[in-house]
Enzyme design. Structure first.
Site, PDB file in Angstrom:
ATOM      1  N   GLU A   1       7.397 -13.130  -0.258  1.00  0.00           N
ATOM      2  CA  GLU A   1       7.103 -12.983   1.196  1.00  0.00           C
ATOM      3  C   GLU A   1       7.914 -14.408   1.708  1.00  0.00           C
ATOM      4  OE1 GLU A   1       3.281 -12.965   4.302  1.00  0.00           O
ATOM      5  OE2 GLU A   1       2.839 -14.046   2.412  1.00  0.00           O
TER       6      GLU A   1
ATOM      7  N   LYS B   1       4.543  -6.156   7.678  1.00  0.00           N
ATOM      8  CA  LYS B   1       3.146  -6.372   7.061  1.00  0.00           C
ATOM      9  C   LYS B   1       2.107  -5.831   7.870  1.00  0.00           C
ATOM     10  CE  LYS B   1       0.480 -10.650   5.346  1.00  0.00           C
ATOM     11  NZ  LYS B   1       0.797 -12.072   5.258  1.00  0.00           N
TER      12      LYS B   1
ATOM     13  N   CYS C   1       1.632  -9.581   0.762  1.00  0.00           N
ATOM     14  CA  CYS C   1       0.458 -10.503   0.429  1.00  0.00           C
ATOM     15  C   CYS C   1      -0.823 -10.033   0.999  1.00  0.00           C
ATOM     16  CB  CYS C   1       0.821 -11.830   1.325  1.00  0.00           C
ATOM     17  SG  CYS C   1       0.131 -13.374   0.817  1.00  0.00           S
TER      18      CYS C   1
END
Length: 274
Positions: free
Chosen positions: A41, A116, A157
């Protein structure tokens, strides 16, 4: 399937330096026989100083890190998963950016993008406070793409804490799920290995987690321990929490079928009434 390479990075505040590190990792991955390289990330820029970072965050068409990765992928003939970059969104909005992953093929073409979904808005007992939603708008699409390693599902993440996304990736029969990260040290020590192994077991898929590591230029510290997990939950690779490096792991496609036959949780899954 074949061999995957994971690039454990210590990204800084200069995208040019980060781009050079990614290009070098692409060369190393190719030389090591990998079919695909995975990066963490925020590979292109890790800077909690938002005023300083803003000058480097551009639309993806103008992003020099993405361009460098595409050029290197084409030059080396290697697929590359950029765990994520901070990019300006094309659509009109509230000024927030996207935390966006990219899958690049061996011709240097972008095959998939994923924004995300889940924003890291937390106050930790250590005193660390993070409000990702102040700067980034969440995505809303589940993304999978065919790669040399099979069907790849994308997450980033904090997404790893939300099983519904991984249930959707499991229903899509992903062979591999990428969970690139910049995990904090406290949350990493508590939950990193546990969550990655659980997601692999739930989806009966390999999980590849390229991570940021160490002390960064902006003052933060990340946990590292880039992982490769097999569909049974066994750890195939753990790159530790000390330094940036490229690691390699061989993925056996037969392992997916064997696990799904022995523990057919995907086939046994039922819809739960709400």
């Amino acid at each position: 399937m074949g061999r995957a390479a994971l690039f454990q990075m210590t990204s800084g505040v200069d995208p040019e330096v980060n781009a050079a590190a990614i290009v070098a990792a692409i060369r190393e991955a190719k030389a090591g026989g990998a079919a695909m390289l995975f990066t963490p990330e925020m590979s292109g820029l890790l800077d909690r100083n938002r005023e300083r970072a803003a000058s480097h965050i551009v639309r993806e068409a103008d992003d020099r890190v993405l361009a460098a990765a595409c050029d290197a992928a084409a030059r080396e003939g290697l697929w590359v998963h950029i765990g994520s970059l901070a990019v300006r969104r094309e659509e009109p909005g509230d000024g927030r950016y996207a935390n966006r992953a990219f899958v690049i093929d061996a011709d240097g073409e972008i095959r998939a993008r994923y924004d995300k979904m889940h924003m890291f808005d937390v106050d930790l007992a250590t005193g660390e406070s993070w409000r990702e939603s102040n700067a980034y708008a969440p995505g809303n699409e589940v993304v999978t793409v065919e790669t040399p390693l099979g069907r790849l599902g994308l997450a980033i993440c904090y997404d790893v804490r939300f099983p519904a996304l991984f249930e959707a990736l499991g229903r899509a029969r992903c062979d591999v799920i990428a969970t690139p990260a910049a995990f904090t040290v406290p949350t990493g020590k508590a939950h990193w290995h546990l969550l990655q192994r659980a997601r692999a077991v739930e989806a009966s898929a390999f999980v590849l987690s390229a991570a940021q590591v160490g002390r960064h230029e902006d003052g933060r510290e990340t946990y590292g321990h880039s992982l490769a997990i097999d569909p049974w939950g066994d750890i195939l690779l753990d790159m530790g929490g000390e330094r940036a490096d490229v690691g390699f792991v061989d993925l056996d496609p037969a392992r997916i079928g064997a696990v799904r036959a022995q523990l057919p949780s995907l086939a046994n899954r039922r819809e739960i009434a709400k």
